[in-house]
Scaffold this motif. Structure first.
Motif, mmCIF file in Angstrom:
data_model
loop_
_atom_site.group_PDB
_atom_site.id
_atom_site.type_symbol
_atom_site.label_atom_id
_atom_site.label_comp_id
_atom_site.label_asym_id
_atom_site.label_seq_id
_atom_site.Cartn_x
_atom_site.Cartn_y
_atom_site.Cartn_z
ATOM 1 N N ILE A 62 0.832 -1.200 0.000
ATOM 2 C CA ILE A 62 0.000 0.000 0.000
ATOM 3 C C ILE A 62 0.872 1.256 0.000
ATOM 4 C CG2 ILE A 62 -1.822 1.257 1.232
ATOM 5 C CD1 ILE A 62 -2.767 -1.442 0.208
ATOM 6 N N ILE B 69 2.436 1.962 -3.351
ATOM 7 C CA ILE B 69 1.475 2.543 -4.297
ATOM 8 C C ILE B 69 1.368 4.042 -4.082
ATOM 9 C CG2 ILE B 69 -0.976 2.653 -4.885
ATOM 10 C CD1 ILE B 69 -1.069 -0.369 -4.263
ATOM 11 N N LYS B 70 1.378 4.436 -2.802
ATOM 12 C CA LYS B 70 1.277 5.859 -2.478
ATOM 13 C C LYS B 70 2.520 6.619 -2.913
ATOM 14 C CE LYS B 70 -2.657 5.260 -0.470
ATOM 15 N NZ LYS B 70 -3.800 5.513 -1.355
ATOM 16 N N SER C 133 4.481 6.107 -8.159
ATOM 17 C CA SER C 133 3.379 5.983 -9.106
ATOM 18 C C SER C 133 3.716 5.060 -10.275
ATOM 19 C CB SER C 133 2.976 7.357 -9.624
ATOM 20 O OG SER C 133 4.026 7.912 -10.379
ATOM 21 N N SER C 134 5.003 4.941 -10.599
ATOM 22 C CA SER C 134 5.382 4.007 -11.668
ATOM 23 C C SER C 134 5.060 2.580 -11.247
ATOM 24 C CB SER C 134 6.879 4.096 -11.972
ATOM 25 O OG SER C 134 7.199 5.384 -12.403
ATOM 26 N N ALA D 87 2.747 1.746 -9.064
ATOM 27 C CA ALA D 87 1.289 1.608 -9.094
ATOM 28 C C ALA D 87 0.814 1.314 -10.514
ATOM 29 C CB ALA D 87 0.623 2.871 -8.570
ATOM 30 N N HIS D 88 1.403 2.040 -11.435
ATOM 31 C CA HIS D 88 1.028 1.840 -12.834
ATOM 32 C C HIS D 88 1.374 0.423 -13.278
ATOM 33 C CE1 HIS D 88 1.026 3.613 -17.195
ATOM 34 N NE2 HIS D 88 0.111 2.720 -17.004
ATOM 35 N N LEU E 138 1.570 -2.240 -11.395
ATOM 36 C CA LEU E 138 0.602 -3.157 -10.797
ATOM 37 C C LEU E 138 -0.711 -3.136 -11.570
ATOM 38 C CD1 LEU E 138 0.910 -2.740 -6.926
ATOM 39 C CD2 LEU E 138 1.301 -4.816 -8.255
ATOM 40 N N LEU E 139 -1.104 -1.941 -11.979
ATOM 41 C CA LEU E 139 -2.331 -1.816 -12.760
ATOM 42 C C LEU E 139 -2.207 -2.581 -14.066
ATOM 43 C CD1 LEU E 139 -3.454 1.858 -12.173
ATOM 44 C CD2 LEU E 139 -4.929 -0.147 -12.056
ATOM 45 N N LYS E 140 -1.056 -2.455 -14.692
ATOM 46 C CA LYS E 140 -0.830 -3.198 -15.932
ATOM 47 C C LYS E 140 -0.979 -4.685 -15.689
ATOM 48 C CE LYS E 140 2.277 -0.177 -18.520
ATOM 49 N NZ LYS E 140 3.650 0.041 -18.998
ATOM 50 N N ALA F 172 -2.594 -6.283 -13.250
ATOM 51 C CA ALA F 172 -3.975 -6.671 -12.954
ATOM 52 C C ALA F 172 -4.822 -6.638 -14.226
ATOM 53 C CB ALA F 172 -4.572 -5.734 -11.903
ATOM 54 N N CYS F 173 -4.636 -5.606 -15.038
ATOM 55 C CA CYS F 173 -5.425 -5.471 -16.259
ATOM 56 C C CYS F 173 -5.068 -6.562 -17.260
ATOM 57 C CB CYS F 173 -5.224 -4.094 -16.876
ATOM 58 S SG CYS F 173 -6.035 -2.798 -15.929
ATOM 59 N N HIS F 174 -3.809 -6.928 -17.284
ATOM 60 C CA HIS F 174 -3.400 -8.004 -18.175
ATOM 61 C C HIS F 174 -4.043 -9.324 -17.757
ATOM 62 C CE1 HIS F 174 -0.936 -10.391 -20.845
ATOM 63 N NE2 HIS F 174 -0.638 -11.174 -19.818
#
Lengths: 236, 236
Positions: free
Chosen positions: B121, B124-125, B128-129, B131-132, B134-136, B138-140
């Motif tokens: 957590i 992520i705060k 930001s890279s 966080a991005h 991780l987003l990639k 999860a989205c993948h």
DNA sequence: CGGTACGTTGAGTCATATCAACCATAGTGG
DNA sequence: CCACTATGGTTGATATGACTCAACGTACCG
């Protein structure tokens, strides 16, 4: 009322009303989105984007319903999810830098805001709460996808149809007469459940015989939620 | 070599070797993880966590293989994915603040680092890279889940089995003699494909008759990738 | 009024699940 | 060391859920 008379919705209002993912943005950030976004309207049957498209932004649904689906080999649709007011779609492609893995088609006339990809990326950089919120969203969807995989792999069509009906009740609600607040063709229902149109028709009329539902064309009246739950085998 | 003699791996080394999601972290951040993490070892059959558990951190796989699965009503497993060196598991639950929607069980003895949720957590705060990234991730995974849903819903067991074999080749590779570098029981294979154990056995021996594979107990030798591709109907 | 899309029903077929029996292997405890 | 048990693999017989194909009804629309 003509569509073109409708004013462009403001995101701050939208965010407050729908509790959408924008609720963690600052005043300035919301203003920026309001300034950069593009308001669009679509009618039933129209396509927002197609599988394989490279997508330059994402959509936030203001009104209407959109189905998100994949196309199988023989052209058969598999509906992945529905997007309703407050939901966003196409964010997956934007964030993963991949082409769209789904298509999006309008089920009920809709108004959406199109927000350029750069905005989304820059928000992630500048607002970590927002990034975290997006992560929550993606991870939550991932959990739902996993459940759905297990269901399709293990449950019968009958069980899944009952479950999908309950899911639609949960997502779209019932009117005062217990009619499901979304109307789908039999084929669309089949494409959620993952079965043939004829099977849906047969099972629905079985459900009708068992007084679980009542059918008036595309309007489905839910008579016995407990009964459907029993059939669907969900206790969660 | 005894397990306990193995030194705790350093994340920076791990990140460089596996190209894992830690590659966007700063020197300080990697040091922090190295300091806070807990090294753990598990043997085949052991459970890392169970569906419904509240999870206090996530795991980064250093060696070995773990299966991630959901348990259906009658206790039948549905394998969702495998985690191998460089992969992380349980991050979904941590990020979505939900209980685990899957269980994780060791397929091949493994060494993992357990990283407390707060670290994730806070990263992520602060980064930001990351966080991005991780987003990639999860989205993948979301995209893959969507594909899998469509496959299970539309393809035959035969097609899916061929596809899964190819997927295992892709993920775990072949040795010099073209043997698949992961060994699964017939039941586990069935629980990926979403079918009965007996069906996997019958189809595998069909594949053998058609000289697509060779079977030596759990060791599967891949003889004809093109043939399997043809059966599986994948052109992507 | 013909056309197109959707809905319904019946009949036949087939892939796959289920049930049951059996074999092989390995680990366990007396 | 041997019976004992558990686990996994295999094969056959049988049942059946669900798909496919085909025909037909219905409704809306220009």
């Amino acid at each position: 009322m003509k569509l073109q008379e409708i004013p462009v919705p403001f995101c701050d209002k939208c965010a407050l009303e729908t509790g959408a993912i924008f609720r963690f943005l600052s005043r300035d950030e919301v203003d920026m989105i309001n300034f950069e976004k593009e308001f669009r309207q679509f009618k039933r049957g129209e396509i927002l984007y197609n599988e394989g498209n490279r997508i330059s932004g994402f959509y936030c649904i203001h009104s209407g319903i959109i189905k998100v689906f994949k196309t199988g080999l023989d052209g058969k649709e598999q509906i992945i999810r529905f997007a309703k007011p407050g939901d966003i779609i196409a964010y997956r492609s934007v964030l993963s830098s991949e082409v769209a893995c789904t298509s999006a088609k309008v089920i009920e006339d809709c108004q959406v805001c199109f927000i350029p990809a750069e905005i989304l990326i820059s928000l992630i950089k500048s607002n970590s709460s927002y990034a975290h919120e997006l992560l929550k969203l993606a991870c939550h969807e991932l959990g739902e996808a996993n459940s759905f995989i297990t269901d399709i792999a293990q449950k019968t069509v009958r069980e899944r149809l009952a479950e999908i009906l309950l899911l639609l009740v949960h997502d779209f609600g019932l009117d005062e007469q217990n009619y499901l607040q979304i109307s789908l063709t039999r084929e669309e229902l089949a494409n959620i459940v993952g079965t043939a149109t004829e099977s849906v028709i047969r099972l629905l009329s079985e459900f009708k015989s068992d007084t679980l539902v009542e059918l008036n064309g595309r309007k489905i009246r839910i008579l016995d939620m407990k009964g459907l739950e029993k059939i669907s085998n969900v206790f969660n």
